[in-house]
Design a protein around this motif. Structure first.
Motif, PDB file in Angstrom:
ATOM      1  N   UNK A 144      29.874   6.117  17.456  1.00 15.11           N
ATOM      2  CA  UNK A 144      29.779   6.924  16.241  1.00 15.11           C
ATOM      3  C   UNK A 144      28.391   6.927  15.624  1.00 15.11           C
ATOM      4  N   UNK A 145      27.455   6.159  16.185  1.00 15.29           N
ATOM      5  CA  UNK A 145      26.115   6.101  15.608  1.00 15.29           C
ATOM      6  C   UNK A 145      25.059   6.355  16.673  1.00 15.29           C
ATOM      7  N   UNK A 146      23.925   6.864  16.220  1.00 18.40           N
ATOM      8  CA  UNK A 146      22.801   7.096  17.125  1.00 18.40           C
ATOM      9  C   UNK A 146      22.301   5.773  17.695  1.00 18.40           C
ATOM     10  N   UNK A 147      22.282   4.730  16.877  1.00 25.57           N
ATOM     11  CA  UNK A 147      21.815   3.423  17.349  1.00 25.57           C
ATOM     12  C   UNK A 147      22.654   2.927  18.519  1.00 25.57           C
ATOM     13  N   UNK A 148      23.971   3.103  18.439  1.00 24.25           N
ATOM     14  CA  UNK A 148      24.835   2.675  19.541  1.00 24.25           C
ATOM     15  C   UNK A 148      24.618   3.539  20.781  1.00 24.25           C
ATOM     16  N   UNK A 149      24.325   4.818  20.580  1.00 26.87           N
ATOM     17  CA  UNK A 149      24.036   5.686  21.721  1.00 26.87           C
ATOM     18  C   UNK A 149      22.732   5.283  22.399  1.00 26.87           C
ATOM     19  N   UNK A 159      21.487   2.284  22.449  1.00 29.91           N
ATOM     20  CA  UNK A 159      21.776   1.038  23.159  1.00 29.91           C
ATOM     21  C   UNK A 159      22.475   1.314  24.483  1.00 29.91           C
ATOM     22  N   UNK A 160      23.371   2.291  24.501  1.00 31.11           N
ATOM     23  CA  UNK A 160      24.080   2.638  25.744  1.00 31.11           C
ATOM     24  C   UNK A 160      23.101   3.195  26.777  1.00 31.11           C
ATOM     25  N   UNK A 161      22.212   4.081  26.346  1.00 30.69           N
ATOM     26  CA  UNK A 161      21.243   4.669  27.267  1.00 30.69           C
ATOM     27  C   UNK A 161      20.300   3.604  27.815  1.00 30.69           C
ATOM     28  N   UNK A 162      19.867   2.710  26.964  1.00 24.56           N
ATOM     29  CA  UNK A 162      18.873   1.717  27.364  1.00 24.56           C
ATOM     30  C   UNK A 162      19.487   0.452  27.951  1.00 24.56           C
TER      31      UNK A 162
END
Length: 240
Positions: free
Chosen positions: A229-234, A236-239
């Protein structure tokens, strides 16, 4: 690392800004809005031609990761992303901002669809309609109602017989929404549970004016797909 973001939202633009330029990012826009806000990085406009077209594009462009950051109601695009991910093996993440929650003083009626929302509108209501220009045909057959329909671009027919179309783009203010409610003598707000801060002013204005809100529920997120639900979590997923 090559990432395709299915975009068109503030979250998609923020994600592209966080990843670029360290990560190669392409953001895809459906091309349905005139003069869209553009993200950083490479931008692709227009459809893919369904899930098969998206799968072919992912393979041809050697995409490593796919992020669906489209509008919460873009169910068809999400379904295409799920199918293309399964066909190609490209990992998929769904990024959706949280929906709105009813608070003290709110009077919300939840609807499972636009059709159900239309059925809940009183016979002589003056309606503030903010469900998007493509939804207007659902309300076109309702006699006796008056609509103030707001959208970014002009709607195509059919539209309600008694409608004033207001072309505008958020973010909006509580003061501005209050003026619209008062000047047009609106007595009900019909909207989608899009979430996010850009359009919450209408909900505050409706609460303060004592207007009921007919809130259309979101389509469910496919349970088998990773979801944040957050850009920060996205990021983290990409990186990760």
């Amino acid at each position: 690392m090559r990432v395709l973001i299915l975009g068109g939202t503030a979250e998609a633009r923020a994600l592209a800004a966080e990843l670029h330029p360290q990560t190669y990012v392409v953001t895809s826009l459906a091309g349905r809005v005139t003069n869209p806000r553009l993200p950083v990085g490479e931008v692709r406009e227009g459809g893919f031609g369904g899930p098969d077209g998206l799968a072919a594009w992912l393979a041809a462009e050697r995409i490593d990761l796919l992020v669906d950051a489209t509008h919460p109601f873009a169910a068809r695009m999400t379904a295409s992303a799920v199918a293309a991910s399964a066909a190609t093996g490209v990992p998929l993440l769904i990024l959706r901002r949280p929906g709105w929650t009813e608070g003290p003083g709110d009077a919300w009626l939840r609807a499972r669809s636009l059709e159900e929302a239309a059925a809940l509108i009183g016979s002589e209501a003056r309606v503030f309609l903010t469900t998007g220009r493509r939804s207007l045909p659902v309300f076109a057959a309702l006699p006796g109602r008056w609509f103030l329909a707001r959208s970014v671009d002009p709607p195509e027919p059919p539209v309600p017989a008694n409608v004033r179309v207001l072309l505008d783009r958020g973010p909006y203010t509580v003061a501005g929404e209050t003026v619209l409610i008062r000047e047009h003598r609106l007595d009900v707000l019909v909207t989608k549970d899009s979430g996010g801060p850009m359009t919450t002013a209408k909900l505050v204005a409706a609460r303060e004016a004592g207007l009921p809100v007919i809130m259309v529920n979101r389509p469910p997120v496919p349970p088998e797909i990773p979801f944040v639900e957050t850009v920060a979590d996205a990021v983290a997923w990409v990186q990760g």
